[in-house]
Design a protein around this motif. Structure first.
Motif, PDB file in Angstrom:
ATOM      1  N   ASN A 144      42.371  42.103  41.396  1.00  0.00           N
ATOM      2  CA  ASN A 144      42.370  42.541  43.124  1.00  0.00           C
ATOM      3  C   ASN A 144      41.827  43.099  43.279  1.00  0.00           C
ATOM      4  OD1 ASN A 144      44.062  40.834  44.574  1.00  0.00           O
ATOM      5  ND2 ASN A 144      45.624  41.234  45.257  1.00  0.00           N
ATOM      6  N   GLY A 145      40.953  43.119  43.564  1.00  0.00           N
ATOM      7  CA  GLY A 145      39.619  44.845  43.894  1.00  0.00           C
ATOM      8  C   GLY A 145      39.536  43.540  44.828  1.00  0.00           C
ATOM      9  N   SER A 146      39.477  42.894  45.288  1.00  0.00           N
ATOM     10  CA  SER A 146      39.281  42.129  46.745  1.00  0.00           C
ATOM     11  C   SER A 146      39.762  41.926  47.784  1.00  0.00           C
ATOM     12  CB  SER A 146      37.894  41.403  47.619  1.00  0.00           C
ATOM     13  OG  SER A 146      36.981  41.294  46.192  1.00  0.00           O
ATOM     14  N   PHE A 147      41.601  41.875  47.455  1.00  0.00           N
ATOM     15  CA  PHE A 147      42.831  42.436  48.276  1.00  0.00           C
ATOM     16  C   PHE A 147      42.609  40.506  48.657  1.00  0.00           C
ATOM     17  CE2 PHE A 147      41.244  46.144  48.704  1.00  0.00           C
ATOM     18  CZ  PHE A 147      42.560  46.691  47.634  1.00  0.00           C
ATOM     19  N   GLU A 148      42.392  39.408  47.500  1.00  0.00           N
ATOM     20  CA  GLU A 148      42.288  37.748  48.006  1.00  0.00           C
ATOM     21  C   GLU A 148      44.058  37.285  46.740  1.00  0.00           C
ATOM     22  OE1 GLU A 148      40.406  36.380  49.010  1.00  0.00           O
ATOM     23  OE2 GLU A 148      39.397  38.165  49.789  1.00  0.00           O
ATOM     24  N   ASP A 149      44.734  38.086  46.301  1.00  0.00           N
ATOM     25  CA  ASP A 149      46.070  37.601  45.417  1.00  0.00           C
ATOM     26  C   ASP A 149      46.821  37.504  46.963  1.00  0.00           C
ATOM     27  OD1 ASP A 149      44.574  37.572  43.407  1.00  0.00           O
ATOM     28  OD2 ASP A 149      45.964  39.236  42.497  1.00  0.00           O
ATOM     29  N   ASN A 150      47.193  38.124  48.078  1.00  0.00           N
ATOM     30  CA  ASN A 150      48.204  37.937  48.494  1.00  0.00           C
ATOM     31  C   ASN A 150      48.308  37.271  49.914  1.00  0.00           C
ATOM     32  OD1 ASN A 150      48.758  40.876  47.109  1.00  0.00           O
ATOM     33  ND2 ASN A 150      50.836  40.017  48.488  1.00  0.00           N
ATOM     34  N   LEU A 154      38.672  48.615  52.716  1.00  0.00           N
ATOM     35  CA  LEU A 154      37.825  48.257  51.671  1.00  0.00           C
ATOM     36  C   LEU A 154      38.185  47.189  51.203  1.00  0.00           C
ATOM     37  CD1 LEU A 154      40.482  51.575  50.738  1.00  0.00           C
ATOM     38  CD2 LEU A 154      38.265  51.361  51.137  1.00  0.00           C
ATOM     39  N   ASP A 155      36.943  47.140  50.661  1.00  0.00           N
ATOM     40  CA  ASP A 155      37.306  45.641  49.877  1.00  0.00           C
ATOM     41  C   ASP A 155      35.809  45.670  47.980  1.00  0.00           C
ATOM     42  OD1 ASP A 155      36.769  42.590  49.574  1.00  0.00           O
ATOM     43  OD2 ASP A 155      35.865  42.855  51.126  1.00  0.00           O
ATOM     44  N   ALA A 156      36.236  45.156  47.763  1.00  0.00           N
ATOM     45  CA  ALA A 156      35.153  44.525  46.593  1.00  0.00           C
ATOM     46  C   ALA A 156      34.499  45.767  45.786  1.00  0.00           C
ATOM     47  CB  ALA A 156      33.839  44.006  47.035  1.00  0.00           C
ATOM     48  N   ILE A 157      35.890  46.421  45.541  1.00  0.00           N
ATOM     49  CA  ILE A 157      36.643  47.206  44.648  1.00  0.00           C
ATOM     50  C   ILE A 157      36.190  46.704  43.071  1.00  0.00           C
ATOM     51  CG2 ILE A 157      37.960  49.030  43.342  1.00  0.00           C
ATOM     52  CD1 ILE A 157      38.955  48.905  46.561  1.00  0.00           C
ATOM     53  N   GLY A 215      34.659  37.721  49.428  1.00  0.00           N
ATOM     54  CA  GLY A 215      36.092  36.425  49.520  1.00  0.00           C
ATOM     55  C   GLY A 215      36.809  36.448  51.234  1.00  0.00           C
ATOM     56  N   GLU A 216      37.991  36.410  51.654  1.00  0.00           N
ATOM     57  CA  GLU A 216      37.980  36.177  52.556  1.00  0.00           C
ATOM     58  C   GLU A 216      39.353  36.798  52.982  1.00  0.00           C
ATOM     59  OE1 GLU A 216      37.895  33.654  54.477  1.00  0.00           O
ATOM     60  OE2 GLU A 216      36.372  32.334  52.683  1.00  0.00           O
ATOM     61  N   GLN A 217      39.278  38.439  51.939  1.00  0.00           N
ATOM     62  CA  GLN A 217      39.998  39.048  52.923  1.00  0.00           C
ATOM     63  C   GLN A 217      39.527  40.646  52.829  1.00  0.00           C
ATOM     64  OE1 GLN A 217      44.032  36.010  52.745  1.00  0.00           O
ATOM     65  NE2 GLN A 217      44.219  37.878  51.236  1.00  0.00           N
ATOM     66  N   HIS A 218      40.798  41.598  52.898  1.00  0.00           N
ATOM     67  CA  HIS A 218      39.960  43.138  52.404  1.00  0.00           C
ATOM     68  C   HIS A 218      41.061  44.120  53.055  1.00  0.00           C
ATOM     69  CE1 HIS A 218      38.247  43.117  57.245  1.00  0.00           C
ATOM     70  NE2 HIS A 218      39.356  43.377  57.377  1.00  0.00           N
ATOM     71  N   ALA A 219      41.088  44.910  52.380  1.00  0.00           N
ATOM     72  CA  ALA A 219      42.291  45.994  52.375  1.00  0.00           C
ATOM     73  C   ALA A 219      42.209  47.167  53.992  1.00  0.00           C
ATOM     74  CB  ALA A 219      42.993  46.787  51.567  1.00  0.00           C
ATOM     75  N   GLU A 252      53.411  48.206  46.191  1.00  0.00           N
ATOM     76  CA  GLU A 252      53.765  47.317  44.557  1.00  0.00           C
ATOM     77  C   GLU A 252      53.873  45.624  45.008  1.00  0.00           C
ATOM     78  OE1 GLU A 252      58.172  48.809  46.572  1.00  0.00           O
ATOM     79  OE2 GLU A 252      55.907  49.876  46.004  1.00  0.00           O
ATOM     80  N   ASP A 253      54.038  45.061  46.319  1.00  0.00           N
ATOM     81  CA  ASP A 253      53.926  43.653  46.112  1.00  0.00           C
ATOM     82  C   ASP A 253      52.062  42.821  46.493  1.00  0.00           C
ATOM     83  OD1 ASP A 253      56.302  43.172  46.588  1.00  0.00           O
ATOM     84  OD2 ASP A 253      56.481  43.768  47.701  1.00  0.00           O
ATOM     85  N   VAL A 254      51.194  43.837  46.175  1.00  0.00           N
ATOM     86  CA  VAL A 254      50.304  43.514  46.391  1.00  0.00           C
ATOM     87  C   VAL A 254      49.287  43.910  45.082  1.00  0.00           C
ATOM     88  CG1 VAL A 254      47.392  44.390  46.848  1.00  0.00           C
ATOM     89  CG2 VAL A 254      49.871  44.603  48.175  1.00  0.00           C
ATOM     90  N   ASN A 255      49.443  42.748  43.880  1.00  0.00           N
ATOM     91  CA  ASN A 255      49.203  42.600  42.209  1.00  0.00           C
ATOM     92  C   ASN A 255      47.804  43.955  42.068  1.00  0.00           C
ATOM     93  OD1 ASN A 255      48.533  41.713  40.077  1.00  0.00           O
ATOM     94  ND2 ASN A 255      46.983  40.118  40.665  1.00  0.00           N
ATOM     95  N   GLY A 256      47.346  44.398  41.300  1.00  0.00           N
ATOM     96  CA  GLY A 256      47.357  45.823  40.629  1.00  0.00           C
ATOM     97  C   GLY A 256      47.084  46.769  41.252  1.00  0.00           C
TER      98      GLY A 256
END
Length: 180
Positions: free
Chosen positions: A25-31, A168-171, A68-72, A44-48
């Motif tokens: 989940n290096g691009s924070f897309e799972d949530n 941060l994005d695309a880790i 992707g669509e999202q970043h942190a 802990e609720d953000v996958n990985g």
């Protein structure tokens, strides 16, 4: 018999050319976050991911993600002081790895963060402070490191205070399949 040789050749071709990130989940897309919005999550609720809170943005303030669509946003709810998010992954001692990510600032001044690569004993394999980023303009960073243990951790720590943070994005971490 010829089919078997072709099948093995194709498998070898794909195994050599395909590389996958070791980061989850290096691009924070799972949530899922609604378009033009943001949402606060416990790490802990953000996958990985582990650590402190994470804000995830989706095109908020017309700022599009690098991947992707999202970043942190690192440093959400930072009135409690500096905090970190981190992720550990399986590594092979003496293997070389490439790490990369995209970063930007939310505002034009006073934002910085530290990026670290740590071995399983907490020893620093790489560390750099980022204070050169531009407001809502993605920049990329990449470096290589050699793992020294079977677990390696990437850690991002905010160095500023307040609720404005670093994006941060695309880790990504990839093995260079090198032993020396």
């Amino acid at each position: 018999m010829w089919f078997r040789h072709v099948f093995i050749s194709v498998c070898l071709l794909f195994s050599v050319n395909v590389s996958a990130t070791l980061i989850v989940n290096g691009s924070f897309e799972d949530n899922d976050v609604k378009n033009n919005g943001w949402r606060w999550f416990k790490a802990e609720d953000v996958n990985g991911w582990s650590g402190a809170n994470i804000e995830i943005w989706d095109s908020l303030q017309r700022f599009e993600s690098f991947d992707g669509e999202q970043h942190a946003e690192l440093n959400s709810h930072a009135w409690r002081g500096q905090y970190s998010i981190y992720q550990s992954f399986q590594s092979l001692a003496s293997n070389k790895y490439e790490v990369s990510f995209a970063y930007a600032s939310r505002r034009s001044r006073g934002e910085s963060f530290e990026f670290e690569v740590l071995d399983a004993n907490g020893s620093t394999l790489f560390s750099q402070i980022f204070d050169d980023h531009l407001q809502k303009q993605w920049q990329t960073f990449s470096t290589s490191f050699m793992a020294t243990t079977t677990t390696t951790t990437l850690r991002f720590t905010s160095l500023n205070s307040g609720t404005y943070g670093n994006f941060l994005d695309a880790i990504v971490v990839e093995s260079e399949n090198w032993t020396g």
